[in-house]
Design an enzyme around this catalytic site. Structure first.
Site, PDB file in Angstrom:
ATOM      1  N   ARG A 165      -6.319   2.092  15.426  1.00 21.57           N
ATOM      2  CA  ARG A 165      -5.160   1.298  15.817  1.00 21.57           C
ATOM      3  C   ARG A 165      -3.924   2.184  15.875  1.00 21.57           C
ATOM      4  O   ARG A 165      -3.439   2.642  14.842  1.00 21.57           O
ATOM      5  CB  ARG A 165      -4.930   0.130  14.849  1.00 21.57           C
ATOM      6  CG  ARG A 165      -3.678  -0.677  15.204  1.00 21.57           C
ATOM      7  CD  ARG A 165      -3.630  -2.042  14.546  1.00 21.57           C
ATOM      8  NE  ARG A 165      -3.509  -2.009  13.104  1.00 21.57           N
ATOM      9  CZ  ARG A 165      -3.225  -3.090  12.353  1.00 21.57           C
ATOM     10  NH1 ARG A 165      -3.039  -4.271  12.932  1.00 21.57           N
ATOM     11  NH2 ARG A 165      -3.149  -2.992  11.041  1.00 21.57           N
ATOM     12  N   ASP A 448       0.192  -5.383   3.341  1.00 20.28           N
ATOM     13  CA  ASP A 448       0.554  -4.315   4.267  1.00 20.28           C
ATOM     14  C   ASP A 448       1.864  -4.701   4.931  1.00 20.28           C
ATOM     15  O   ASP A 448       2.536  -5.641   4.494  1.00 20.28           O
ATOM     16  CB  ASP A 448      -0.573  -4.035   5.268  1.00 20.28           C
ATOM     17  CG  ASP A 448      -0.839  -5.201   6.220  1.00 20.28           C
ATOM     18  OD1 ASP A 448      -0.071  -6.192   6.213  1.00 20.28           O
ATOM     19  OD2 ASP A 448      -1.804  -5.111   6.994  1.00 20.28           O
TER      20      ASP A 448
END
Length: 531
Positions: A165, A448
């Site tokens: 990603r 996160d």
């Protein structure tokens, strides 16, 4: 690609760190520099379009399915290209930062796919970004290892399929300038990985596979598709070699799922229900509107109206076009030192994955290797020996624009405990992020950047719209500061706290919560403080 004169205008200002020489070769820098020159103007135009759309929503406009692309949605004949062999079975995917130990453990975890992250789970320090690319070069070639005083880490014979990603379109990499401007972080992360590894992956029977974050429109997907074609042509590999999964993690992207798949149909093979960023997007896009006040984060589950509508629409959309539907991350994590915590975490994960498999998802995400067997067991019950359930078209699902925007949650509310937890999570996460760690266990949840965004965004919206707590108090600056004082007292008592980073995190959070304007991404502000 570029001439020698042009190549000299790709300037690296970051210091020499581990992996520098083999990642930032002259040829690789020429490649990413040319991608930036070719596509950055369009990227900037799309970011301006985001800002204009945001202003219209602030003024009262509501998202809707696009009239201009009605024909794409109604044409039932088109399909995405079939997934390659090593992406046919994705029943459990594990995610984490592109750090050496994480990469080895994740590839060895028994999951079908590992997504190595340069975005929400990675603090984008220069060292993390460059060493992450070097780590992935070793992982692709199966030479990656880590030897510590306690243990040696090496790859098993059978490992997960690797996906990467890159950072989102809104981010830049300040340590590399192309013709005097900071390079797009998306193009930098993508370009370096594909340049160094595409041919090797194809030779090994796999390919360069990517997760695309935070798209807000099919035009942003079209940009990625054009980038893919340009990269493949420059590298001399067949078009369609690059394959991608799009994270549907913005409310605007949810209205264009069909169109996003259509733009990427030669390269795209799946959509993912990126639930945490999706909740953040809902708060962000409607931060000016009291109707869209959400309750405590823990009450915004996948079972509430707007989240269920979005996830079921995603499955129907994907399967109608031959694409895989991948479920979202359950943030609960086990604690090997606390059996009770682990039991609760596993029960939550089982509930979450049972629902996803039953709804027709083909796979799901976990953040911890210990959760792979639990998640896989729930998908095994539904899939059996089949690699996926693409045949479940979910034609029973009909979702309207109003359902996607219906944030009512009966019986839910905003509590003092919820305010205080948001403050504490945001401070602890920001402190760790500023110190170079992007995935952090806090209160037995894996936090996160996406979950930290929810925490600070809720605080801004609750405060600026004068939300009433369930005890009757109205959240104002004084209450926010009281919650912050409580949280700081707790955090300072934790072992290993970096006082300097905590102070920076506190100042950053104050600006994000108390500022008159809602800031779109905390990472944009925080990035200025990173090395």
């Amino acid at each position: 690609m570029s001439s020698v004169a042009q190549r000299q205008h790709v300037h690296v200002s970051g210091p020499t760190v581990d992996g520098y020489d083999r990642v930032l070769t002259p040829e690789a820098l020429e490649f990413v520099g040319e991608l930036h020159r070719s596509f950055n103007v369009r990227r900037q135009q799309l970011l301006l379009a985001r800002e204009e759309r945001a202003r219209r929503i602030d003024a009262g406009e509501r998202p809707a399915f696009l009239e201009s692309t009605h024909g794409i949605r109604e044409d039932r004949t088109w399909r995405v290209a079939p997934a390659p062999a090593d992406l046919q079975d994705r029943r459990v995917e594990i995610t984490g930062p592109a750090e050496r130990k994480m990469i080895i453990n994740a590839l060895n975890s028994g999951a079908k796919v590992f997504m190595a992250d340069f975005e929400d789970a990675l603090s984008p320090t220069w060292e993390n970004v460059v060493s992450g690319q070097a780590n992935l070069q070793d992982a692709v070639r199966r030479t990656i290892e880590l030897v510590t005083a306690e243990k040696s880490y090496r790859l098993k014979d059978t490992v997960a399929t690797l996906m990467v990603r890159p950072r989102g379109w809104h981010l830049s990499e300040k340590h590399v300038q192309v013709d005097g401007e900071a390079i797009s972080a998306s193009l930098f992360d993508f370009g370096l990985f594909v340049f160094h590894n595409a041919a090797e992956l194809l030779a090994r029977g796999s390919g360069p596979y990517f997760y695309l974050p935070k798209l807000e429109s099919h035009l942003e997907a079209r940009l990625w598709n054009d980038v893919f074609n340009a990269a493949q042509d420059a590298l001399g590999i067949p078009r369609g070699s690059i394959r991608c999964t799009v994270l549907v993690e913005t409310i605007l992207g949810a209205f264009e799922m069909e169109e996003i798949l259509h733009e990427l149909r030669e390269h795209g093979c799946a959509l993912n229900a990126g639930r945490w960023d999706y909740i953040f997007s809902m708060i962000k896009k409607f931060h000016e509107h009291r109707k869209f006040l959400l309750p405590d984060r823990g009450q915004v589950t996948m079972a509430v109206r707007f989240m269920r509508a979005y996830s079921q629409l995603l499955v129907r959309t994907c399967h109608g076009r031959g694409a895989h539907a991948i479920g979202g991350m359950a943030a609960f994590i086990p604690n090997r030192r606390d059996a009770e915590v682990t039991e609760r975490a596993l029960a939550k994960v089982i509930e979450d994955k049972e629902r996803e498999a039953g709804d027709g998802f083909d796979g799901t995400w976990v953040a911890h290797p210990d959760l792979v067997p639990t998640a896989q067991a729930e998908f095994d019950k539904v899939l059996g020996a089949r690699p996926n359930q693409l045949e479940r078209l979910r034609q029973d699902v009909e979702v309207t624009a109003l359902e996607l925007l219906d944030v009512r949650i009966p019986g839910a509310g905003i509590s003092w405990a919820g305010v205080r937890q948001n403050v504490s999570v945001a401070l602890q996460y920001l402190s760790a992020w500023l110190n170079g760690t992007g995935a952090v266990a806090i209160y037995n949840l894996m936090e996160d950047a996406a979950t930290a965004e929810i925490s600070r965004a809720q605080l801004w919206q609750w405060l600026h719209l004068g939300a009433t707590l369930d005890d009757g108090r109205v959240l104002d600056e004084a209450l926010y500061r009281a919650a912050k004082a409580d949280a700081l007292a707790e955090i300072r008592a934790l072992p290993g706290v970096d006082a300097t980073r905590l102070q920076q995190a506190t100042s950053l959070l104050d600006g994000l919560v108390l500022g008159r304007e809602f800031f779109p991404f905390l990472t944009l502000l925080g990035y200025e403080l990173l090395d």
